[in-house]
Design an enzyme around this catalytic site. Sequence first.
Site, short mmCIF file in Angstrom:
data_model
loop_
_atom_site.label_atom_id
_atom_site.label_comp_id
_atom_site.label_asym_id
_atom_site.label_seq_id
_atom_site.Cartn_x
_atom_site.Cartn_y
_atom_site.Cartn_z
CD GLU A 46 44.85 27.11 93.87
OE1 GLU A 46 44.31 26.10 93.38
OE2 GLU A 46 44.35 28.25 93.81
CE LYS A 85 56.75 21.73 105.61
NZ LYS A 85 57.58 21.09 104.57
#
Length: 481
Positions: free
Chosen positions: A247, A170
Amino acid sequence: MTLNYIAGEWLAASNAVPNVNPSNTSDVVGEFAQASAADVERAIDAAFDAFRAWSHSTIQTRHDCLNAIAAEILSRKEELGRLLSREEGKTLPEGIGEVTRAGQIFQFFAGECLRLPGEKLPSVRAGVDVEITREPVGVVGLITPWNFPVAIPAWKIAPALACGNTVVFKPAELVPGSAHALTEIISRAGIPPGVFNLVMGRGSVVGEAMLKNIKIAAISFTGSTSTGEHIAQSCTTAHPMKKVQLEMGGKNPMVVLDDADLNVAIECAVNSAFFSTGQRCTASSRFIVTDGVHDDFVAAMAERMKSLVVDDACRAGTHIGPVVDQRQLDQDLSYIRLGQDEGAKLVAGGELLSRDMPGFYLFPALFAEVDNRMRIAREEIFGPVATVIRARNYENALEIANDTPFGLSSGICTSSLKYASHFKRNAQAGMIMVNLPTAGVDYHVPFGGRKGSSYGPREQGRYAAEFYTTVKTSYSFGGNI
Ligand code: NAD
């Protein structure tokens, strides 16, 4: 309309959105299909069904697929780099550089397919052998941000496939063009239907549908801290829990000591703070400068900034492209106002610019007389806005550098081996840069941070296998000999 890629087919959606060039908002890059929750479910089912065969595919097959992807990316790097720059706004050399890196990442992981590690150890029990093997995790969901629309997907997709997982990808809403182009390349590389799926669309629809689906075993996410925290919570309260890797943001410091080569420090600072329009998680937005060189540093920065060209990302000679969209531009401008309200001194830049075409052009801003407790020094702005903080000496500079909720990248400019060595040992960040910009990393070594910047195993290099595999310990008794 440009389509989603599910179970080996290009599928239309009932909704599509235009993708606009931030250098010229009258230029529409394309219309991109928005996946529905039902489309996401179909993609996850396809990935789930394809997992068994792909996880047992030979390492030669996987190697050849990844090599084919790498070869096509590298052979089309100018064209793909131009598309990237057109839809994201980084300059053309930066766009081509990012695409090149993506190709190199696929090449690296093609090689890694042939080197998946395992161990065989003697047992503490007589006649027993112990084998430690690594197996793929299952269906992995990859959710990525807009600021590296080719390299970040590459550094998730390549190790995921190399280790034998199947993928539902995505991309961020703002950069479907690069994701689509990458998917076209992957679709031609000989990978069986269902192994790799692209679902474009909103986080609240597509992302949420991925988080809720129990067939997804792991989520690798790069993006903002707030979204990351939400994803971690969803993954760890799911039944069964999902493996998760995050992250997130940064507020990266760059220390400049009295003994630094000032020219090196200025070039590192300009690159770290302003290139890629400051829209890098590894960008430096806090220059922590010791007393003896502080005023010279501020003056030299202001002078150097005069030569920066902010213009159309694809125009030759542009150093800094536009901000990615209106929402990010509003955020940058509101922080520039906030900095002035907090009592910092705007030394250079910070003004909106008009160019031949309508776009989101902002001249980089530099603040001095900043206190590390100010919000402009603590919160990620994610734009070309940097601060200078005065430090008494090295020890004080290190303390300020570490005084942040983030811990991604941390830099120092110095000619002293003693301070450089001490900084490498004591800076609280995942990546340390000495006499180099805080941004700009190699593709074959681990990438990631500490504290509020990262969670879970590292990305990139050999360390990527930690997330994309699960360890199995097998004991066998062959009889006492
Ligand atoms: P974002 O968090 O808004 O979006 C990231 C992705 O998450 C997008 O694909 C988005 O659609 C998706 N998402 C949003 N809501 C979701 C939900 N509820 N469920 C599932 N998915 C959802 O971040 P962004 O604005 O695209 O990117 C900028 C941020 O990314 C900055 O904070 C930057 O520091 C960070 N970033 C970090 C790194 C790193 O490696 N540490 C690298 C690049 C960017």
